[in-house]
Design a protein around this motif. Structure first.
Motif, PDB file in Angstrom:
ATOM      1  N   ARG A  16     -58.412 -36.197 -19.751  1.00  0.00           N
ATOM      2  CA  ARG A  16     -57.484 -36.843 -18.832  1.00  0.00           C
ATOM      3  C   ARG A  16     -56.069 -36.363 -19.112  1.00  0.00           C
ATOM      4  O   ARG A  16     -55.725 -36.112 -20.267  1.00  0.00           O
ATOM      5  CB  ARG A  16     -57.529 -38.356 -19.027  1.00  0.00           C
ATOM      6  N   PRO A  17     -55.249 -36.256 -18.084  1.00  0.00           N
ATOM      7  CA  PRO A  17     -53.848 -35.893 -18.312  1.00  0.00           C
ATOM      8  C   PRO A  17     -53.155 -36.830 -19.301  1.00  0.00           C
ATOM      9  O   PRO A  17     -52.356 -36.381 -20.124  1.00  0.00           O
ATOM     10  CB  PRO A  17     -53.224 -35.983 -16.914  1.00  0.00           C
ATOM     11  N   SER A  18     -53.484 -38.102 -19.271  1.00  0.00           N
ATOM     12  CA  SER A  18     -52.862 -39.041 -20.214  1.00  0.00           C
ATOM     13  C   SER A  18     -53.250 -38.717 -21.655  1.00  0.00           C
ATOM     14  O   SER A  18     -52.450 -38.880 -22.580  1.00  0.00           O
ATOM     15  CB  SER A  18     -53.232 -40.480 -19.869  1.00  0.00           C
ATOM     16  N   GLU A  19     -54.479 -38.243 -21.859  1.00  0.00           N
ATOM     17  CA  GLU A  19     -54.913 -37.834 -23.198  1.00  0.00           C
ATOM     18  C   GLU A  19     -54.168 -36.583 -23.641  1.00  0.00           C
ATOM     19  O   GLU A  19     -53.763 -36.447 -24.800  1.00  0.00           O
ATOM     20  CB  GLU A  19     -56.429 -37.595 -23.213  1.00  0.00           C
ATOM     21  N   MET A  20     -53.958 -35.647 -22.721  1.00  0.00           N
ATOM     22  CA  MET A  20     -53.194 -34.444 -23.042  1.00  0.00           C
ATOM     23  C   MET A  20     -51.756 -34.804 -23.406  1.00  0.00           C
ATOM     24  O   MET A  20     -51.193 -34.250 -24.358  1.00  0.00           O
ATOM     25  CB  MET A  20     -53.228 -33.484 -21.838  1.00  0.00           C
ATOM     26  N   GLU A  21     -51.168 -35.731 -22.679  1.00  0.00           N
ATOM     27  CA  GLU A  21     -49.815 -36.190 -23.001  1.00  0.00           C
ATOM     28  C   GLU A  21     -49.766 -36.800 -24.395  1.00  0.00           C
ATOM     29  O   GLU A  21     -48.828 -36.577 -25.155  1.00  0.00           O
ATOM     30  CB  GLU A  21     -49.333 -37.185 -21.950  1.00  0.00           C
ATOM     31  N   ARG A  22     -50.799 -37.577 -24.750  1.00  0.00           N
ATOM     32  CA  ARG A  22     -50.858 -38.199 -26.081  1.00  0.00           C
ATOM     33  C   ARG A  22     -50.957 -37.132 -27.165  1.00  0.00           C
ATOM     34  O   ARG A  22     -50.268 -37.191 -28.177  1.00  0.00           O
ATOM     35  CB  ARG A  22     -52.051 -39.153 -26.170  1.00  0.00           C
ATOM     36  N   ILE A  23     -51.798 -36.126 -26.951  1.00  0.00           N
ATOM     37  CA  ILE A  23     -51.965 -35.055 -27.936  1.00  0.00           C
ATOM     38  C   ILE A  23     -50.662 -34.268 -28.102  1.00  0.00           C
ATOM     39  O   ILE A  23     -50.238 -33.974 -29.217  1.00  0.00           O
ATOM     40  CB  ILE A  23     -53.137 -34.136 -27.544  1.00  0.00           C
TER      41      ILE A  23
END
Length: 91
Positions: free
Chosen positions: A70-77
């Protein structure tokens, strides 16, 4: 510059600065494009995403690298990577 070099230099989008590359985080119908520094290639979380991408999509792909998250997971990473980098710079 020869014709091939000129064409190749035009294939890189203007927002992808030297030392960076584009990725697309995609989960179902949700997708978002990110421009990330090459230094991300050394981070374990990002490397796991690359391994997953190889399993899901293979290596024969043109354009931005697609990551299965998910884009939100990429942002978190990316936030984690940037925080660790900032911490290392201050230490």
């Amino acid at each position: 510059m020869d014709d091939q070099s000129e064409n190749e230099s035009r294939d890189v989008p203007e927002d992808v600065k030297e030392g960076h590359f584009a990725v697309i985080a995609m989960d179902n119908d949700e997708l978002k494009r990110f421009v990330v520094p090459l230094s991300c290639l050394r981070h374990p979380s990002f490397l796991r995403l690359l391994e997953q991408a190889a399993e899901v999509y293979g290596f024969d792909h043109e354009g931005a690298l697609t990551l299965p998250c998910r884009p939100s997971e990429m942002e978190r990473i990316l936030a984690l990577i940037y925080m660790e980098f900032a911490h290392d710079c201050l230490a």
